[in-house]
Motif scaffolding. Structure first.
Motif, PDB file in Angstrom:
ATOM      1  N   ALA A 174      -7.088   3.848  69.448  1.00  0.00           N
ATOM      2  CA  ALA A 174      -6.026   4.328  68.565  1.00  0.00           C
ATOM      3  C   ALA A 174      -5.733   5.797  68.855  1.00  0.00           C
ATOM      4  O   ALA A 174      -6.584   6.541  69.344  1.00  0.00           O
ATOM      5  N   THR A 175      -4.496   6.227  68.531  1.00  0.00           N
ATOM      6  CA  THR A 175      -4.094   7.617  68.738  1.00  0.00           C
ATOM      7  C   THR A 175      -3.882   8.296  67.394  1.00  0.00           C
ATOM      8  O   THR A 175      -3.118   7.809  66.557  1.00  0.00           O
ATOM      9  N   LEU A 176      -4.558   9.415  67.206  1.00  0.00           N
ATOM     10  CA  LEU A 176      -4.372  10.254  66.027  1.00  0.00           C
ATOM     11  C   LEU A 176      -3.556  11.463  66.448  1.00  0.00           C
ATOM     12  O   LEU A 176      -3.953  12.208  67.340  1.00  0.00           O
ATOM     13  N   LYS A 177      -2.408  11.662  65.812  1.00  0.00           N
ATOM     14  CA  LYS A 177      -1.534  12.767  66.184  1.00  0.00           C
ATOM     15  C   LYS A 177      -1.614  13.872  65.140  1.00  0.00           C
ATOM     16  O   LYS A 177      -1.298  13.666  63.970  1.00  0.00           O
ATOM     17  N   LEU A 178      -2.048  15.045  65.583  1.00  0.00           N
ATOM     18  CA  LEU A 178      -2.151  16.224  64.732  1.00  0.00           C
ATOM     19  C   LEU A 178      -0.996  17.154  65.059  1.00  0.00           C
ATOM     20  O   LEU A 178      -0.819  17.551  66.214  1.00  0.00           O
ATOM     21  N   CYS A 179      -0.221  17.534  64.047  1.00  0.00           N
ATOM     22  CA  CYS A 179       0.950  18.383  64.257  1.00  0.00           C
ATOM     23  C   CYS A 179       0.767  19.687  63.491  1.00  0.00           C
ATOM     24  O   CYS A 179       0.621  19.673  62.264  1.00  0.00           O
ATOM     25  N   TYR A 180       0.777  20.789  64.201  1.00  0.00           N
ATOM     26  CA  TYR A 180       0.524  22.094  63.614  1.00  0.00           C
ATOM     27  C   TYR A 180       1.823  22.875  63.495  1.00  0.00           C
ATOM     28  O   TYR A 180       2.622  22.919  64.436  1.00  0.00           O
ATOM     29  N   PHE A 181       2.023  23.506  62.346  1.00  0.00           N
ATOM     30  CA  PHE A 181       3.148  24.428  62.145  1.00  0.00           C
ATOM     31  C   PHE A 181       2.576  25.838  62.119  1.00  0.00           C
ATOM     32  O   PHE A 181       1.876  26.213  61.178  1.00  0.00           O
ATOM     33  N   TYR A 182       2.890  26.621  63.145  1.00  0.00           N
ATOM     34  CA  TYR A 182       2.418  28.002  63.220  1.00  0.00           C
ATOM     35  C   TYR A 182       3.350  28.900  62.417  1.00  0.00           C
ATOM     36  O   TYR A 182       4.561  28.863  62.596  1.00  0.00           O
ATOM     37  N   GLY A 183       2.767  29.749  61.574  1.00  0.00           N
ATOM     38  CA  GLY A 183       3.582  30.642  60.763  1.00  0.00           C
ATOM     39  C   GLY A 183       4.350  31.659  61.572  1.00  0.00           C
ATOM     40  O   GLY A 183       5.496  31.981  61.269  1.00  0.00           O
ATOM     41  N   GLY A 184       3.734  32.221  62.611  1.00  0.00           N
ATOM     42  CA  GLY A 184       4.371  33.278  63.398  1.00  0.00           C
ATOM     43  C   GLY A 184       4.313  33.004  64.882  1.00  0.00           C
ATOM     44  O   GLY A 184       4.185  31.854  65.316  1.00  0.00           O
ATOM     45  N   LYS A 185       4.382  34.082  65.664  1.00  0.00           N
ATOM     46  CA  LYS A 185       4.377  33.981  67.117  1.00  0.00           C
ATOM     47  C   LYS A 185       2.981  34.247  67.666  1.00  0.00           C
ATOM     48  O   LYS A 185       2.223  35.051  67.123  1.00  0.00           O
ATOM     49  N   LEU A 186       2.671  33.594  68.772  1.00  0.00           N
ATOM     50  CA  LEU A 186       1.388  33.834  69.432  1.00  0.00           C
ATOM     51  C   LEU A 186       1.330  35.228  70.032  1.00  0.00           C
ATOM     52  O   LEU A 186       0.253  35.824  70.144  1.00  0.00           O
ATOM     53  N   THR A 187       2.466  35.766  70.406  1.00  0.00           N
ATOM     54  CA  THR A 187       2.479  37.041  71.127  1.00  0.00           C
ATOM     55  C   THR A 187       2.073  38.225  70.256  1.00  0.00           C
ATOM     56  O   THR A 187       1.829  39.308  70.789  1.00  0.00           O
ATOM     57  N   ASP A 188       1.999  38.035  68.910  1.00  0.00           N
ATOM     58  CA  ASP A 188       1.584  39.164  68.087  1.00  0.00           C
ATOM     59  C   ASP A 188       0.070  39.343  68.087  1.00  0.00           C
ATOM     60  O   ASP A 188      -0.448  40.326  67.557  1.00  0.00           O
ATOM     61  N   LEU A 221      10.334  19.141  60.031  1.00  0.00           N
ATOM     62  CA  LEU A 221       9.240  18.345  59.493  1.00  0.00           C
ATOM     63  C   LEU A 221       9.512  16.855  59.670  1.00  0.00           C
ATOM     64  O   LEU A 221       8.638  16.096  60.109  1.00  0.00           O
ATOM     65  N   ILE A 222      10.728  16.433  59.341  1.00  0.00           N
ATOM     66  CA  ILE A 222      11.092  15.022  59.478  1.00  0.00           C
ATOM     67  C   ILE A 222      10.966  14.569  60.929  1.00  0.00           C
ATOM     68  O   ILE A 222      10.422  13.498  61.223  1.00  0.00           O
ATOM     69  N   ASP A 223      11.461  15.386  61.855  1.00  0.00           N
ATOM     70  CA  ASP A 223      11.386  15.043  63.272  1.00  0.00           C
ATOM     71  C   ASP A 223       9.941  14.876  63.724  1.00  0.00           C
ATOM     72  O   ASP A 223       9.613  13.950  64.480  1.00  0.00           O
ATOM     73  N   TYR A 224       9.078  15.775  63.261  1.00  0.00           N
ATOM     74  CA  TYR A 224       7.670  15.698  63.649  1.00  0.00           C
ATOM     75  C   TYR A 224       7.030  14.421  63.116  1.00  0.00           C
ATOM     76  O   TYR A 224       6.320  13.710  63.836  1.00  0.00           O
ATOM     77  N   ILE A 225       7.268  14.132  61.845  1.00  0.00           N
ATOM     78  CA  ILE A 225       6.651  12.951  61.254  1.00  0.00           C
ATOM     79  C   ILE A 225       7.172  11.679  61.902  1.00  0.00           C
ATOM     80  O   ILE A 225       6.413  10.746  62.173  1.00  0.00           O
ATOM     81  N   GLN A 226       8.460  11.643  62.192  1.00  0.00           N
ATOM     82  CA  GLN A 226       9.020  10.468  62.860  1.00  0.00           C
ATOM     83  C   GLN A 226       8.494  10.311  64.283  1.00  0.00           C
ATOM     84  O   GLN A 226       8.520   9.213  64.836  1.00  0.00           O
ATOM     85  N   SER A 227       8.008  11.399  64.860  1.00  0.00           N
ATOM     86  CA  SER A 227       7.418  11.298  66.204  1.00  0.00           C
ATOM     87  C   SER A 227       6.003  10.738  66.159  1.00  0.00           C
ATOM     88  O   SER A 227       5.389  10.524  67.201  1.00  0.00           O
ATOM     89  N   GLY A 228       5.477  10.499  64.940  1.00  0.00           N
ATOM     90  CA  GLY A 228       4.175   9.857  64.817  1.00  0.00           C
ATOM     91  C   GLY A 228       3.064  10.733  64.276  1.00  0.00           C
ATOM     92  O   GLY A 228       1.883  10.376  64.412  1.00  0.00           O
ATOM     93  N   CYS A 229       3.391  11.856  63.642  1.00  0.00           N
ATOM     94  CA  CYS A 229       2.349  12.737  63.114  1.00  0.00           C
ATOM     95  C   CYS A 229       1.594  12.071  61.971  1.00  0.00           C
ATOM     96  O   CYS A 229       2.204  11.580  61.022  1.00  0.00           O
ATOM     97  N   HIS A 230       0.281  12.102  62.056  1.00  0.00           N
ATOM     98  CA  HIS A 230      -0.560  11.631  60.957  1.00  0.00           C
ATOM     99  C   HIS A 230      -1.002  12.783  60.061  1.00  0.00           C
ATOM    100  O   HIS A 230      -1.344  12.572  58.904  1.00  0.00           O
ATOM    101  N   MET A 231      -1.014  13.997  60.626  1.00  0.00           N
ATOM    102  CA  MET A 231      -1.397  15.182  59.867  1.00  0.00           C
ATOM    103  C   MET A 231      -0.437  16.327  60.176  1.00  0.00           C
ATOM    104  O   MET A 231      -0.058  16.524  61.333  1.00  0.00           O
ATOM    105  N   ILE A 232      -0.059  17.061  59.141  1.00  0.00           N
ATOM    106  CA  ILE A 232       0.664  18.317  59.289  1.00  0.00           C
ATOM    107  C   ILE A 232      -0.296  19.417  58.842  1.00  0.00           C
ATOM    108  O   ILE A 232      -0.756  19.421  57.699  1.00  0.00           O
ATOM    109  N   ILE A 233      -0.610  20.337  59.742  1.00  0.00           N
ATOM    110  CA  ILE A 233      -1.555  21.407  59.453  1.00  0.00           C
ATOM    111  C   ILE A 233      -0.850  22.734  59.701  1.00  0.00           C
ATOM    112  O   ILE A 233      -0.281  22.949  60.774  1.00  0.00           O
ATOM    113  N   THR A 234      -0.873  23.626  58.715  1.00  0.00           N
ATOM    114  CA  THR A 234      -0.183  24.893  58.890  1.00  0.00           C
ATOM    115  C   THR A 234      -0.996  26.047  58.314  1.00  0.00           C
ATOM    116  O   THR A 234      -1.821  25.845  57.417  1.00  0.00           O
ATOM    117  N   ASN A 235      -0.783  27.227  58.858  1.00  0.00           N
ATOM    118  CA  ASN A 235      -1.474  28.421  58.373  1.00  0.00           C
ATOM    119  C   ASN A 235      -0.604  29.233  57.416  1.00  0.00           C
ATOM    120  O   ASN A 235      -0.934  30.357  57.074  1.00  0.00           O
TER     121      ASN A 235
END
Length: 328
Positions: free
Chosen positions: A34-48, A94-108
Motif C-alpha cells: 500500500a502507498t501512504l501519501k504525506l503532503c506537507y504545506f510549508y509556511g515559508g521559503k526554504l531559502t530563509d 488543498l483540494i488539489d493535494y487531497i484529490q491527488s491522494g493525500c492521506h495526511m496534510i502536515i503543516t508548520n
C-alpha cells in the motif's frame, strides 16, 4: 473596509459550493504494498534558512525513519512551499493535494488552512473546520506557535503548539556566562515571539542580574541587511554576545568571521538549525524544533489506526515550561 463582509460572504459561498462538489478521500488501510501519501504545506521559503528550513529538514529525516519502520508499505512525501505568504488560493491548493491522494496534510503554520491573501489585504476565512469535515478520512497535523489557539473539535485534526521558553531560558544562562559588557538581542516580531525573548532574558538575569541587555525589533523574520546593521551597533556598544530570534544565519556568520578582536571573544545565539554544524563553535547554542519527534508519532497513528488518534489534551513540542514576563 466596508466591502469585507460582502467579500467574506462570497468566499463562504464559494467554499460551500466546493464542499458540495468534493468527494471524500479514501482512508488509508495498511496492506503489503500500500502507498501512504504525506503532503506537507510549508509556511515559508526554504531559502530563509529558518523555521521552514527546520521543518523541511525534519520532513526528510522523518521520511527515512518511517521507511525503516514500515518496509512493507510505500511512503510518499511531497510538499508545497511558501503557502503562508503566497496569494495563491489555499483552498484550491488543498483540494488539489487531497484529490491527488493525500492521506495526511502536515503543516508548520496554521495559516496554511486560511482562505485569503497574506499580507492581509482582505478577510482571512478560517478553513480548518471546513477541511476537517469535508475530508474526514484525511488526517491533518497543524503545527504552530504557543500563542495559537488549540482546537479539539475534529477527531482527524491535531493541533500542536510549540513551547521553547525553557530552551530560551537555558540559552540565556549559557549566553550570560560568555558575555562581558552586554548582550544584544534581535527580535523579529515582539508580539509573536516575545515570550521566548523574555525566557532568554530571564536566563541571563539568573546569572548576571545587572548585565545590560539591548533588544531591537526588526519587524521582519528575514531581513539580513537590517540584522547585520543592528549587530554592528551592538558591537559598537561593546556587546560580545548577539542573540537572535529571526531566520537566516548572516548574523552568526558575521560573528564567526570576527573570531576575536583586541583579545575579545565574540559569540552568537541562534535558532532553527544546528548552527554549530553550519557556522562553527562561535555559536554558543541554537534552538530548533525536532520535527522528527513531532511528525513520526502522528504518521504511525495513520499507518496503524487509519487516522490520527485524537486526545482532548494539549500537545506541545519543544521544552514546555512557565515563563515570567519582564518589564518593557
Amino acid at each position: 473596509m466596508k466591502t469585507w463582509p460582502l467579500l467574506a460572504l462570497v468566499a463562504l459561498l464559494v467554499v460551500l459550493q466546493l464542499q458540495s462538489l468534493q468527494p471524500a478521500a479514501a482512508q488509508f488501510v495498511r496492506a503489503p504494498g500500500a502507498t501512504l501519501k504525506l503532503c506537507y504545506f510549508y509556511g515559508g521559503k526554504l531559502t530563509d534558512l529558518g523555521y521552514t528550513f527546520s521543518f523541511h529538514t525534519g520532513r526528510l529525516q522523518a521520511q527515512e525513519e518511517l521507511k525503516a519502520l514500515y518496509p512493507d508499505i510505500t511512503i510518499e512525501s511531497v510538499y508545497a512551499e511558501n503557502v503562508f505568504f503566497s496569494d495563491i488560493n489555499r483552498t484550491q491548493n488543498l483540494i488539489d493535494y487531497i484529490q491527488s491522494g493525500c492521506h495526511m496534510i502536515i503543516t508548520n503554520a496554521n495559516q496554511a488552512l486560511m482562505q485569503g491573501a497574506w499580507p492581509i489585504t482582505g478577510p482571512l476565512i478560517d478553513m480548518h473546520d471546513w477541511a476537517a469535515t469535508t475530508y474526514p478520512n484525511v488526517s491533518f497535523v497543524i503545527g504552530g506557535d504557543s500563542n495559537k489557539p488549540l482546537k479539539w473539535t475534529h477527531p482527524n485534526m491535531i493541533w500542536l503548539s510549540n513551547d521553547l521558553i525553557g530552551a530560551f531560558y537555558r540559552s540565556g544562562v549559557a549566553a550570560a556566562h560568555e558575555a562581558t559588557s552586554c548582550i544584544g538581542v534581535i527580535a523579529a516580531h515582539e508580539h509573536i515571539i516575545g515570550i521566548n525573548i523574555n525566557g532568554f532574558i530571564k536566563g541571563v538575569r539568573s546569572v548576571k542580574p545587572n548585565l545590560p541587555i539591548h533588544v531591537v525589533e526588526t519587524g521582519q523574520f528575514f531581513w539580513p541587511a537590517a540584522e547585520l546593521r543592528v549587530t554592528e551597533q551592538f558591537l559598537e556598544r561593546g556587546c560580545n554576545v548577539v542573540a537572535r530570534h529571526t531566520n537566516g544565519r548572516d548574523v552568526d556568520v558575521m560573528i564567526s568571521n570576527l573570531k576575536s578582536l583586541n583579545g575579545e571573544k565574540y559569540f552568537s545565539v541562534g535558532i532553527h538549525s544546528n548552527l554549530q554544524e553550519y557556522v562553527g563553535d562561535t555559536v554558543i547554542t541554537a534552538i530548533y524544533n525536532n520535527w522528527v519527534r513531532v511528525i513520526v508519532p502522528w504518521v504511525r497513528d495513520v499507518v496503524e489506526h487509519g487516522r490520527v488518534q485524537q486526545q482532548p489534551v494539549p500537545k506541545y513540542y519543544g521544552i514546555p515550561g512557565d515563563y515570567v514576563r519582564t518589564a518593557p
